[in-house]
Design a protein around this motif. Structure first.
Motif, short mmCIF file in Angstrom:
data_model
loop_
_atom_site.label_atom_id
_atom_site.label_comp_id
_atom_site.label_asym_id
_atom_site.label_seq_id
_atom_site.Cartn_x
_atom_site.Cartn_y
_atom_site.Cartn_z
N PRO A 21 0.76 -1.09 0.11
CA PRO A 21 0.09 -0.15 0.20
C PRO A 21 0.90 1.09 0.04
O PRO A 21 1.99 1.26 0.60
N VAL A 22 0.47 2.19 -0.65
CA VAL A 22 1.20 3.48 -1.04
C VAL A 22 0.26 4.69 0.01
O VAL A 22 0.56 5.30 0.90
N ALA A 23 -0.95 4.89 -0.39
CA ALA A 23 -1.78 5.87 -0.04
C ALA A 23 -3.32 5.30 -0.02
O ALA A 23 -3.68 4.82 -0.87
N THR A 24 -4.02 6.12 0.86
CA THR A 24 -5.54 5.95 0.87
C THR A 24 -6.43 7.11 1.27
O THR A 24 -5.69 7.92 1.92
N ILE A 25 -7.43 7.47 0.64
CA ILE A 25 -8.32 8.47 0.86
C ILE A 25 -9.64 7.82 0.94
O ILE A 25 -10.16 7.11 0.31
N THR A 26 -10.32 8.25 2.21
CA THR A 26 -11.58 7.61 2.49
C THR A 26 -12.60 8.57 1.79
O THR A 26 -12.63 9.40 1.27
N SER A 27 -13.83 8.01 1.92
CA SER A 27 -15.17 8.67 1.02
C SER A 27 -15.12 10.28 1.84
O SER A 27 -15.46 11.07 1.15
N SER A 28 -14.72 10.46 3.07
CA SER A 28 -14.86 11.70 3.84
C SER A 28 -13.63 12.49 3.41
O SER A 28 -13.56 13.69 3.87
N GLY A 29 -12.76 11.84 2.77
CA GLY A 29 -11.31 12.62 2.49
C GLY A 29 -10.12 12.39 3.53
O GLY A 29 -9.23 13.16 3.28
N SER A 30 -10.23 11.68 4.52
CA SER A 30 -9.33 11.33 5.41
C SER A 30 -8.12 10.56 4.64
O SER A 30 -8.52 9.82 3.80
N THR A 90 1.26 12.82 -1.98
CA THR A 90 -0.10 13.35 -1.66
C THR A 90 -1.23 12.77 -2.46
O THR A 90 -1.12 12.77 -3.96
N ILE A 91 -2.30 12.19 -1.78
CA ILE A 91 -3.54 11.60 -2.42
C ILE A 91 -4.56 12.37 -2.52
O ILE A 91 -4.61 13.39 -1.32
N SER A 92 -5.23 12.62 -3.53
CA SER A 92 -6.38 13.69 -3.40
C SER A 92 -7.55 13.03 -4.45
O SER A 92 -7.12 12.02 -5.30
N LYS A 93 -8.59 13.45 -4.42
CA LYS A 93 -9.60 13.05 -5.52
C LYS A 93 -10.69 14.10 -5.83
O LYS A 93 -10.64 15.07 -5.20
N ASP A 94 -11.40 13.86 -6.93
CA ASP A 94 -12.40 14.83 -7.40
C ASP A 94 -13.45 13.73 -7.67
O ASP A 94 -13.80 13.19 -8.87
N ASN A 95 -14.48 14.02 -6.82
CA ASN A 95 -15.55 13.14 -6.86
C ASN A 95 -16.29 13.32 -8.11
O ASN A 95 -16.98 12.43 -8.69
N ALA A 96 -16.70 14.71 -8.57
CA ALA A 96 -17.23 15.01 -9.66
C ALA A 96 -16.97 14.33 -10.93
O ALA A 96 -17.41 14.13 -11.73
#
Length: 115
Positions: A47-56, A68-74
């Motif tokens: 594993p390297v990085a995880t982001i939860t549904s809430s952004g943690s 740095t992990i990030s996401k764009d839900n849209a």
């Protein structure tokens, strides 16, 4: 079942940066945790990085402060910004998302860091 497609890998010199992207075929990141793992030649996937549904977020010790992990839900997209890359970061990088009782995986993207 959700399909995941990674992109952004390549060859970079040590100290350089890359930004990986992973696009999902449907909206999953709003609801489920998503992350990145990697597998170097002759080694197990880690594993390297995880982001939860809430952004943690959570990171492997080896990449803390550099990735740095990030996401764009849209856009159903998750990113992995990788800075200060080291030769030991060389691996195939896979994104995953919680999917039913397990995980769905992308096909991977190669990252090679030269010294």
């Amino acid at each position: 079942q959700v399909q995941l497609v990674e992109s952004g890998g390549g060859l970079v010199q040590a100290g350089g940066s890359l930004r990986l992207s992973c696009v999902a075929s449907r909206s999953s990141f709003r609801t489920y945790a998503v992350g990145w793992s990697r597998q170097a030649p002759g080694k197990q996937r880690e594993p390297v990085a995880t982001i939860t549904s809430s952004g943690s977020t959570n990171y492997a010790d080896s990449v803390k402060g550099r990735f740095t992990i990030s996401k764009d839900n849209a856009k159903n997209t998750v990113f992995l910004q990788m800075n200060s890359l080291k030769p030991e970061d060389t691996a195939i990088y896979y994104c995953w998302v919680v999917c039913g009782p397990g995980h769905c995986w992308g096909q991977g993207t190669q990252v090679t860091v030269s010294s």
